[in-house]
Design a protein around this motif. Sequence first.
Motif, PDB file in Angstrom:
ATOM      1  N   PRO A 121       0.732  -1.155   0.003  1.00 28.83           N
ATOM      2  CA  PRO A 121      -0.107  -0.029   0.061  1.00 28.83           C
ATOM      3  C   PRO A 121       0.813   1.406   0.021  1.00 28.83           C
ATOM      4  CG  PRO A 121       0.046  -0.815   2.208  1.00 28.83           C
ATOM      5  CD  PRO A 121       0.896  -1.671   1.223  1.00 28.83           C
ATOM      6  N   PRO A 122       0.426   2.624  -0.419  1.00 29.63           N
ATOM      7  CA  PRO A 122       1.077   3.559  -0.383  1.00 29.63           C
ATOM      8  C   PRO A 122       1.417   3.981   0.851  1.00 29.63           C
ATOM      9  CG  PRO A 122      -1.231   4.114  -1.203  1.00 29.63           C
ATOM     10  CD  PRO A 122      -1.113   2.565  -0.905  1.00 29.63           C
ATOM     11  N   LEU A 123       2.615   4.112   1.543  1.00 28.36           N
ATOM     12  CA  LEU A 123       2.999   4.667   2.724  1.00 28.36           C
ATOM     13  C   LEU A 123       4.329   5.330   2.604  1.00 28.36           C
ATOM     14  CD1 LEU A 123       3.329   0.965   4.512  1.00 28.36           C
ATOM     15  CD2 LEU A 123       1.407   2.683   4.639  1.00 28.36           C
ATOM     16  N   VAL A 124       4.567   6.348   3.621  1.00 32.97           N
ATOM     17  CA  VAL A 124       5.443   7.241   3.523  1.00 32.97           C
ATOM     18  C   VAL A 124       5.934   7.344   5.149  1.00 32.97           C
ATOM     19  CG1 VAL A 124       4.943   8.612   1.395  1.00 32.97           C
ATOM     20  CG2 VAL A 124       4.094   9.254   3.804  1.00 32.97           C
ATOM     21  N   LEU A 125       7.109   7.813   5.224  1.00 34.11           N
ATOM     22  CA  LEU A 125       7.530   8.023   6.650  1.00 34.11           C
ATOM     23  C   LEU A 125       8.008   9.649   6.732  1.00 34.11           C
ATOM     24  CD1 LEU A 125      11.117   8.180   7.408  1.00 34.11           C
ATOM     25  CD2 LEU A 125      10.513   5.624   6.983  1.00 34.11           C
ATOM     26  N   VAL A 126       7.837  10.030   8.050  1.00 37.75           N
ATOM     27  CA  VAL A 126       8.583  11.313   8.350  1.00 37.75           C
ATOM     28  C   VAL A 126       9.332  11.218   9.882  1.00 37.75           C
ATOM     29  CG1 VAL A 126       6.679  12.495   9.145  1.00 37.75           C
ATOM     30  CG2 VAL A 126       8.439  13.955   8.262  1.00 37.75           C
TER      31      VAL A 126
END
Length: 177
Positions: A47-52
């Motif tokens: 699935p579309p995941l990002v991190l910060v």
Amino acid sequence: MSEPVDQVAFRGALSRFASGVTVVSTVHEGIDHAMTASAFTSVSLDPPLVLVCSHKTSRFHAAVLESGIWGVSILAEEGRDDSAWFAHRGRPLERQFAEIKHRRGVTGVALLDASLAWLECETTAAHDGGDHTILVGSVVDAAVREGPDDPLLYYRSHYGRIVRSPESEKTVYGGSQ
């Protein structure tokens, strides 16, 4: 046990990694919170995941953990002043977006106009990362600005710009230019 890493060398090494610049925002109890972040990356396409990464002592940190939602404005060159504003510690919390051109996303977070693209996320995981928390977010909305696409870059504590190579400009995603 190994010797501790020399902090000057560590910071120097990290500063040699050029990155894009983002402003990450959230809204908690009707108050906008934001921070400039270069510690941002994609995690997964499906699935579309990002991190910060968020510093644990920042005002933003507590707000984003409580709200569970956040927006990422991937800044264009013209977003340099916005980046500097949101990187400034101690700026007034109330009305910090008053002089910043922005719009509200589907989650209600502020998204900066001086951007190339925008993502809105729901936090799916928060991991300990030393003096930071690594926030992983499921992307619930994404948009891209059409037109000029000159990114704001950061390298060795300075803003920069991209120098395009003609060889790499022959094709773009989806076909020829």
